[in-house]
Design a protein around this motif. Structure first.
Motif, PDB file in Angstrom:
ATOM      1  N   THR A 169     -24.023  37.081  -2.521  1.00 47.71           N
ATOM      2  CA  THR A 169     -24.757  38.265  -2.086  1.00 47.71           C
ATOM      3  C   THR A 169     -25.414  38.909  -3.296  1.00 47.71           C
ATOM      4  O   THR A 169     -24.737  39.239  -4.275  1.00 47.71           O
ATOM      5  CB  THR A 169     -23.813  39.280  -1.409  1.00 47.71           C
ATOM      6  N   ARG A 170     -26.730  39.058  -3.235  1.00 47.21           N
ATOM      7  CA  ARG A 170     -27.459  39.726  -4.313  1.00 47.21           C
ATOM      8  C   ARG A 170     -27.539  41.220  -3.997  1.00 47.21           C
ATOM      9  O   ARG A 170     -27.988  41.607  -2.916  1.00 47.21           O
ATOM     10  CB  ARG A 170     -28.859  39.127  -4.471  1.00 47.21           C
ATOM     11  N   VAL A 171     -27.080  42.027  -4.922  1.00 43.44           N
ATOM     12  CA  VAL A 171     -27.027  43.476  -4.728  1.00 43.44           C
ATOM     13  C   VAL A 171     -28.020  44.132  -5.672  1.00 43.44           C
ATOM     14  O   VAL A 171     -27.926  43.984  -6.898  1.00 43.44           O
ATOM     15  CB  VAL A 171     -25.603  44.020  -4.988  1.00 43.44           C
ATOM     16  N   ALA A 172     -28.986  44.848  -5.098  1.00 38.02           N
ATOM     17  CA  ALA A 172     -29.979  45.573  -5.894  1.00 38.02           C
ATOM     18  C   ALA A 172     -29.426  46.959  -6.220  1.00 38.02           C
ATOM     19  O   ALA A 172     -29.095  47.731  -5.309  1.00 38.02           O
ATOM     20  CB  ALA A 172     -31.298  45.684  -5.137  1.00 38.02           C
ATOM     21  N   ILE A 173     -29.325  47.260  -7.503  1.00 43.23           N
ATOM     22  CA  ILE A 173     -28.659  48.478  -7.971  1.00 43.23           C
ATOM     23  C   ILE A 173     -29.638  49.342  -8.747  1.00 43.23           C
ATOM     24  O   ILE A 173     -30.241  48.889  -9.727  1.00 43.23           O
ATOM     25  CB  ILE A 173     -27.458  48.114  -8.870  1.00 43.23           C
ATOM     26  N   TYR A 174     -29.783  50.577  -8.308  1.00 44.60           N
ATOM     27  CA  TYR A 174     -30.599  51.560  -9.035  1.00 44.60           C
ATOM     28  C   TYR A 174     -29.688  52.314  -9.985  1.00 44.60           C
ATOM     29  O   TYR A 174     -28.704  52.942  -9.561  1.00 44.60           O
ATOM     30  CB  TYR A 174     -31.266  52.529  -8.060  1.00 44.60           C
ATOM     31  N   MET A 175     -29.989  52.237 -11.284  1.00 47.99           N
ATOM     32  CA  MET A 175     -29.176  52.901 -12.303  1.00 47.99           C
ATOM     33  C   MET A 175     -29.697  54.326 -12.502  1.00 47.99           C
ATOM     34  O   MET A 175     -30.739  54.534 -13.123  1.00 47.99           O
ATOM     35  CB  MET A 175     -29.209  52.094 -13.595  1.00 47.99           C
ATOM     36  N   GLY A 225     -25.472  39.281  -8.824  1.00 51.25           N
ATOM     37  CA  GLY A 225     -25.078  38.225  -7.906  1.00 51.25           C
ATOM     38  C   GLY A 225     -23.574  38.223  -7.746  1.00 51.25           C
ATOM     39  O   GLY A 225     -22.839  38.120  -8.731  1.00 51.25           O
ATOM     40  N   VAL A 226     -23.095  38.356  -6.497  1.00 45.06           N
ATOM     41  CA  VAL A 226     -21.661  38.446  -6.225  1.00 45.06           C
ATOM     42  C   VAL A 226     -21.260  37.314  -5.277  1.00 45.06           C
ATOM     43  O   VAL A 226     -21.854  37.164  -4.200  1.00 45.06           O
ATOM     44  CB  VAL A 226     -21.292  39.806  -5.583  1.00 45.06           C
ATOM     45  N   GLU A 227     -20.266  36.527  -5.649  1.00 48.28           N
ATOM     46  CA  GLU A 227     -19.788  35.465  -4.772  1.00 48.28           C
ATOM     47  C   GLU A 227     -19.055  36.063  -3.572  1.00 48.28           C
ATOM     48  O   GLU A 227     -18.116  36.854  -3.737  1.00 48.28           O
ATOM     49  CB  GLU A 227     -18.858  34.520  -5.544  1.00 48.28           C
ATOM     50  N   THR A 228     -19.492  35.657  -2.358  1.00 48.46           N
ATOM     51  CA  THR A 228     -18.906  36.200  -1.126  1.00 48.46           C
ATOM     52  C   THR A 228     -18.633  35.091  -0.112  1.00 48.46           C
ATOM     53  O   THR A 228     -19.123  35.138   1.021  1.00 48.46           O
ATOM     54  CB  THR A 228     -19.821  37.273  -0.510  1.00 48.46           C
ATOM     55  N   GLY A 266      -8.894  34.592 -19.925  1.00 47.33           N
ATOM     56  CA  GLY A 266      -8.964  33.838 -18.685  1.00 47.33           C
ATOM     57  C   GLY A 266     -10.374  33.637 -18.165  1.00 47.33           C
ATOM     58  O   GLY A 266     -11.367  33.899 -18.851  1.00 47.33           O
ATOM     59  N   SER A 267     -10.459  33.144 -16.928  1.00 50.34           N
ATOM     60  CA  SER A 267     -11.748  32.884 -16.291  1.00 50.34           C
ATOM     61  C   SER A 267     -11.808  33.573 -14.942  1.00 50.34           C
ATOM     62  O   SER A 267     -10.778  33.822 -14.308  1.00 50.34           O
ATOM     63  CB  SER A 267     -11.973  31.376 -16.127  1.00 50.34           C
ATOM     64  N   HIS A 268     -13.030  33.849 -14.489  1.00 50.13           N
ATOM     65  CA  HIS A 268     -13.242  34.619 -13.275  1.00 50.13           C
ATOM     66  C   HIS A 268     -14.543  34.179 -12.615  1.00 50.13           C
ATOM     67  O   HIS A 268     -15.286  33.370 -13.174  1.00 50.13           O
ATOM     68  CB  HIS A 268     -13.294  36.123 -13.597  1.00 50.13           C
ATOM     69  N   ALA A 269     -14.820  34.732 -11.437  1.00 42.54           N
ATOM     70  CA  ALA A 269     -16.084  34.429 -10.768  1.00 42.54           C
ATOM     71  C   ALA A 269     -17.243  35.008 -11.574  1.00 42.54           C
ATOM     72  O   ALA A 269     -17.143  36.128 -12.097  1.00 42.54           O
ATOM     73  CB  ALA A 269     -16.092  35.013  -9.358  1.00 42.54           C
ATOM     74  N   PRO A 270     -18.351  34.284 -11.688  1.00 41.85           N
ATOM     75  CA  PRO A 270     -19.490  34.812 -12.438  1.00 41.85           C
ATOM     76  C   PRO A 270     -20.184  35.945 -11.691  1.00 41.85           C
ATOM     77  O   PRO A 270     -20.283  35.931 -10.461  1.00 41.85           O
ATOM     78  CB  PRO A 270     -20.414  33.591 -12.551  1.00 41.85           C
ATOM     79  N   VAL A 271     -20.648  36.937 -12.453  1.00 40.64           N
ATOM     80  CA  VAL A 271     -21.499  37.996 -11.916  1.00 40.64           C
ATOM     81  C   VAL A 271     -22.756  38.043 -12.781  1.00 40.64           C
ATOM     82  O   VAL A 271     -22.811  38.767 -13.779  1.00 40.64           O
ATOM     83  CB  VAL A 271     -20.794  39.369 -11.910  1.00 40.64           C
ATOM     84  N   PRO A 272     -23.777  37.231 -12.436  1.00 40.33           N
ATOM     85  CA  PRO A 272     -25.021  37.283 -13.215  1.00 40.33           C
ATOM     86  C   PRO A 272     -25.757  38.591 -12.976  1.00 40.33           C
ATOM     87  O   PRO A 272     -25.828  39.089 -11.841  1.00 40.33           O
ATOM     88  CB  PRO A 272     -25.816  36.086 -12.678  1.00 40.33           C
ATOM     89  N   LEU A 273     -26.284  39.174 -14.050  1.00 41.67           N
ATOM     90  CA  LEU A 273     -27.021  40.432 -13.975  1.00 41.67           C
ATOM     91  C   LEU A 273     -28.433  40.214 -14.489  1.00 41.67           C
ATOM     92  O   LEU A 273     -28.631  39.662 -15.566  1.00 41.67           O
ATOM     93  CB  LEU A 273     -26.346  41.518 -14.822  1.00 41.67           C
ATOM     94  N   GLU A 274     -29.402  40.663 -13.715  1.00 43.23           N
ATOM     95  CA  GLU A 274     -30.803  40.589 -14.131  1.00 43.23           C
ATOM     96  C   GLU A 274     -31.337  42.012 -14.251  1.00 43.23           C
ATOM     97  O   GLU A 274     -31.211  42.813 -13.314  1.00 43.23           O
ATOM     98  CB  GLU A 274     -31.624  39.815 -13.105  1.00 43.23           C
TER      99      GLU A 274
END
Length: 350
Positions: free
Chosen positions: A117-123, A133-136, A154-162
């Protein structure tokens, strides 16, 4: 008000409390007083609160569903000082940002859509937009995975940020003085803001090597006093006014890379040394490396091509920034990889 629902999360190399805006007081002074009690500030140990006795663990995200076209949620970052009664919104935090997408889905602000799920975030702090990008899988947030980031075990699910359109987010321009370098307190500095207001200068120009440990930097009182004089003098030039009580600009000491990266950085945030480097701080330093005539450009190893992958070395590893450069040689977009993890969901009491 003596309690509120909260989710405690690690975002990148930081952690803090994630609140729905509707669960906090609408009055800013009342909200800040509540958050100081939540964290246990001011107190170096934050013993009577949830804070981790470190600026990296004394942070807050305030999130709400957005009314803006094409945006899913609005995110306000608040830095709660550890040993002072200060709550500030003067900056973004790209590490805490990494947890906003998962939190928004967990709280039902965003519906999951397929495997990612791609989440559009206004800062809200700077009026800029990021896409997370959030794995769902199966309609729920996944935190487990094989992605690793330096500074986090450790390792975790990736959260790519653009990141988009971050230049001049707080200072009004990428280079608020219009110069690749300014002389401040006798030191050549680049005053720059590509998502985080930063002062970038060679470590050797302030008597450091750029390869010190965090502990060595925090113990270097003469060095800290010198760079604080630079910071205070630069605040007005960066359109930030009197920065004596502000958490920006950040101080970035750069040196040639040692481990195959693009540049080595030691960061102050702004008075304590960072154990790694902030997300938007890394983006801004990477951008400074591309500014011809800047101190960073003089020590950095820059790849060729329009898409530049720059590894920013820091005390606990590296952070990779991917910069897309336009025909004019200016940075058009920046992306990097973070991870996040839900630590606790419940009610905090003050």
């Amino acid at each position: 008000m003596n309690s509120a629902p909260v989710m405690w999360m690690r975002g990148g190399t930081s952690k803090g409390g994630y609140f729905l805006a509707s669960d906090l007081p609408s009055d800013t002074a009342e909200r800040d007083a509540f958050l100081l009690r939540v964290m246990g500030s001011p107190d170096p140990r934050q013993i009577d609160g949830m804070g981790g006795a470190d600026p990296l663990a004394s942070k807050v995200a305030v999130v709400k569903k957005s009314d803006r076209e094409g945006i899913d949620v609005d995110y306000l970052f608040l830095q709660v000082f550890v040993d002072q009664p200060i709550v500030t919104d003067a900056q973004n935090c790209g590490n805490i940002l990494a947890g906003v997408g998962p939190f928004a889905i967990e709280r039902g602000l965003v519906d999951p859509k397929g495997e990612e799920t791609r989440v559009a975030i206004y800062m809200e702090n700077t009026g800029q937009v990021a896409i997370a990008g959030v794995e769902t899988p199966g309609g729920t947030v996944n935190y487990a995975g094989e992605a690793r980031i330096d500074g986090v075990p450790g390792s975790h699910a990736p959260v790519p940020l653009e990141f988009r359109d971050t230049a001049g987010s707080s200072c009004g321009a990428l280079l608020p003085t219009g110069n690749a370098a300014d002389i401040i307190e006798g030191v050549r500095c680049t005053l720059i803001d590509n998502g985080m207001p930063c002062i970038v200068f060679k470590a050797e120009d302030v008597g450091a090597t750029g390869y010190e440990t965090r502990e060595e930097l925090d113990a270097a009182d003469d060095l800290k006093a010198r760079i604080e004089k630079i910071r205070l003098a630069a605040g007005e030039r960066m359109n930030l006014g009197d920065v004596s009580a502000k958490s920006v600009p950040k101080m970035m000491l750069v040196a040639p890379p040692k481990n195959g990266g693009a540049v080595t950085v030691r960061s102050f945030i702004p008075h304590r040394a960072h154990s790694s480097i902030g997300v938007l701080g890394a983006v801004t330093v990477a951008t400074a490396c591309l500014v011809e005539g800047s101190p960073a450009a003089e020590v950095a190893d820059i790849p060729t091509g329009a898409k530049k992958t720059l590894s920013i070395e820091h005390p606990t590893g590296e952070m990779t920034c991917v910069l897309q450069v336009d025909d004019a040689g200016e940075v058009a977009s920046a992306a990097l990889l973070r991870t996040a993890r839900k630590l606790m969901d419940g009610t905090v009491f003050v």
